[in-house]
Scaffold this active site. Sequence first.
Site, PDB file in Angstrom:
ATOM      1  N   HIS A 322     -64.780  12.307  16.637  1.00  0.00           N
ATOM      2  CA  HIS A 322     -65.324  12.004  15.313  1.00  0.00           C
ATOM      3  C   HIS A 322     -66.659  12.726  15.104  1.00  0.00           C
ATOM      4  O   HIS A 322     -66.866  13.398  14.086  1.00  0.00           O
ATOM      5  CB  HIS A 322     -65.512  10.488  15.180  1.00  0.00           C
ATOM      6  N   GLU A 323     -67.561  12.566  16.072  1.00  0.00           N
ATOM      7  CA  GLU A 323     -68.879  13.186  15.923  1.00  0.00           C
ATOM      8  C   GLU A 323     -68.795  14.708  15.947  1.00  0.00           C
ATOM      9  O   GLU A 323     -69.571  15.390  15.275  1.00  0.00           O
ATOM     10  CB  GLU A 323     -69.832  12.686  17.021  1.00  0.00           C
TER      11      GLU A 323
END
Length: 557
Positions: A322-323
């Site tokens: 996600h990051e």
Amino acid sequence: MLLSLRPLFLAISMLLASFAHSFTSRSVAFTSLLPSLTRGASTVRHQATTMTSVETSQSYKTLLSKLETITQLERVKSVLGYDQLVFMPKDASAERGAQMGALAALIHEKTTESELKDLIAAAVKELEGSDDAADAMRLLELEQQSFDENERISSALAAKAASLSSSAYSAWVEAKTNNDYASFAPVLKDCFDTAMELSTAKRGDKDVSLYTQMLDEYETGMSQARIDEIFSDIQDALVPLIQKVLDSKDKPSMDPLKGSFDIDAQKALCEQIVTQMGFDKTAGRIDVSVHPFTTSFSPKDVRITSRYRDDEWYQGLAGMVHESGHAMYEQNLGTSATSLDTALSMGTHESQSLFWERHVGLGLPFWKWATPLLQEKFPDQFSGMTAEQVYGAVNAVSPNLIRVEADELTYPLHVIMRYGIEKDVIGGSLDVADIPDRWKADMKSMLDVDVPDDAKGCMQDIHWASLAFGYFPTYLIGSATAAQLSHYCAQDLENMDEMIEKGEFAEIKQWLTDKVHCHGKRYKSLDALLEDQIGEKLNPKYFIDYLTNKYSALYKL
């Protein structure tokens, strides 16, 4: 989670979010924003014949220099913030607060000086009507809007908001710990009232609803009416779908998620996956923190963090993927040190993280590639396990009290519920004192979940205590955008699944860079970007179809 360099409130920037302005040396900044300046131009002998209107505008060049100074100061502040979250000794918090405060005062002084307004006006006059100044005029529009909105806010109101965002955070922590909403309600009402006062001032004479103005802080150009339409379609489709999934007797096994997993092996696995996806470690780094987040000091220095547990492996990987989606957006923005080369909106940013986390990382092709990596790092736990089994486990559906722990299918309703509550409080049809009852009723009707107490209910998130009203909807806007982008990416890259199954992500990343990353804030809204780049505005149909098809197959509906 993103850490912003121009946060509206310190608490939300430090605890939730943070995407930063791009960084470059002054010479690079001028080269990239004296635009369109030399792109495509033929080389000729006489300098005078190649000068553009942007190059000859002294007001514009002086303004760029001042804006760049502000950006670099903001980035220094962001470096201090990152250090505070990742490396700083615990006993240094008071000194760090003083350092941050001193920088904030200096930045405020420079962003409100009257010369900026004069330079903007002069540059507009010099460049208006020029054929070669599109980027410059868009930047001037952004800076004029920012200056006008800030100018409408009195020093007293700004100080009140800053003080409240700090004191409300402490009150929220205490009330949540003690499960005492009654003590927090007056503070929360003050947060609503102050945020509404700020937005009323910023709105000026614009003919938009107050909540639309508040939404615009995070999702520029997306009105309340537009979000109402999108969210209504999603809710109408998902409520019955979720019920069918929960009623299904064909549920995937959760065994692949269980066991003991060495944390160093998890870190190595996560780094291997996100760097192969496209996160550039030569222009960033990976660390560990209590809460996963991304921060950018420039496209050449973008940092991501995650967290790990030895009794579970997937949350650490999901957080890292996600990051890295946020980070790849930041690494591929333009190089000017201005607002033109920053992310378009929070929803746009979230679409990039969710594209990679969900449409790549939760897909079966991904696990056909990644399951052998799991088996290599954790041979005892994954020996003989198939990609299909891992895929089923990471996509299992189970309604949850807590938003950040919700699965992909039920998560949208958590957002829609919060959106409805804050919209009704701001619209005057719901009292702050009645939020707990409304929360419990919505959780029951939407997800059939009973809320045992307010700590696990309406006090679970920090957003409202940080005056971040209008932030929640961007999570779902990002989800819907990611699905639409995935649809069109698969159309353009016909062998997209095969690429993922082989661990070949470069063309996918380049497609996103071409369609989204490189444009920064050159468009006025996410709708405008999507319409120009893929042919239609944000359409929830793709998100609904994606979830319906995926979970109907997984649960054999």
